[in-house]
Design a protein around this motif. Sequence first.
Motif, short mmCIF file in Angstrom:
data_model
loop_
_atom_site.label_atom_id
_atom_site.label_comp_id
_atom_site.label_asym_id
_atom_site.label_seq_id
_atom_site.Cartn_x
_atom_site.Cartn_y
_atom_site.Cartn_z
N VAL A 1 0.83 -1.21 0.00
CA VAL A 1 0.00 0.00 0.00
C VAL A 1 0.87 1.26 0.00
N LEU A 2 1.94 1.25 0.78
CA LEU A 2 2.82 2.42 0.84
C LEU A 2 3.50 2.69 -0.50
N ARG A 3 3.74 1.65 -1.28
CA ARG A 3 4.38 1.81 -2.58
C ARG A 3 3.41 2.27 -3.68
N MET A 4 2.11 2.19 -3.41
CA MET A 4 1.11 2.53 -4.42
C MET A 4 1.00 4.03 -4.69
N TYR A 5 1.47 4.84 -3.77
CA TYR A 5 1.29 6.28 -3.88
C TYR A 5 2.40 6.96 -3.09
N GLU A 6 2.73 8.17 -3.42
CA GLU A 6 3.76 8.90 -2.69
C GLU A 6 3.13 9.58 -1.47
N TRP A 7 2.85 8.77 -0.45
CA TRP A 7 2.27 9.28 0.79
C TRP A 7 3.29 10.18 1.49
N ASN A 8 2.88 11.37 1.92
CA ASN A 8 3.80 12.28 2.60
C ASN A 8 4.43 11.63 3.82
N CYS A 9 3.63 10.95 4.62
CA CYS A 9 4.17 10.32 5.83
C CYS A 9 5.15 9.22 5.48
N ALA A 10 4.88 8.47 4.44
CA ALA A 10 5.77 7.37 4.05
C ALA A 10 7.05 7.92 3.45
N LEU B 1 8.52 10.72 4.25
CA LEU B 1 9.33 11.21 5.36
C LEU B 1 9.99 10.06 6.10
N LEU B 2 9.26 8.97 6.32
CA LEU B 2 9.84 7.82 6.99
C LEU B 2 10.93 7.17 6.15
N TYR B 3 10.70 7.08 4.85
CA TYR B 3 11.68 6.47 3.96
C TYR B 3 12.97 7.28 3.94
N LYS B 4 12.83 8.60 3.82
CA LYS B 4 14.02 9.46 3.81
C LYS B 4 14.77 9.36 5.13
N SER B 5 14.03 9.27 6.22
CA SER B 5 14.66 9.17 7.54
C SER B 5 15.42 7.85 7.66
N ASP B 6 14.82 6.77 7.21
CA ASP B 6 15.48 5.46 7.26
C ASP B 6 16.70 5.41 6.37
N ALA B 7 16.62 6.03 5.20
CA ALA B 7 17.73 6.02 4.26
C ALA B 7 18.92 6.81 4.77
#
Length: 64
Positions: free
Chosen positions: A45-54, A56-62
């Motif tokens: 589901v998170l990959r289906m759309y560029e969710w703002n919250c997702a 931010l989490l992805y950038k933080s993890d990276a």
Amino acid sequence: MVIEKTAIINQALINLGENPVSDLCDTSRAFRVLDRLYDQCKQDVLRMYEWNCACLLYKSDAAD
């Protein structure tokens, strides 16, 4: 608003006609199946759309 994993799994269990659980240590077959599928479905589901919250989490993890 934070929705806990247990609440999402309980909604799925109720939709399937099963009893909800009180915690993530339940041993029912239906719960174990949903618990196993939860993380993969969430990622899908998170990959289906560029969710703002997702994003931010992805950038933080990276960055770690």
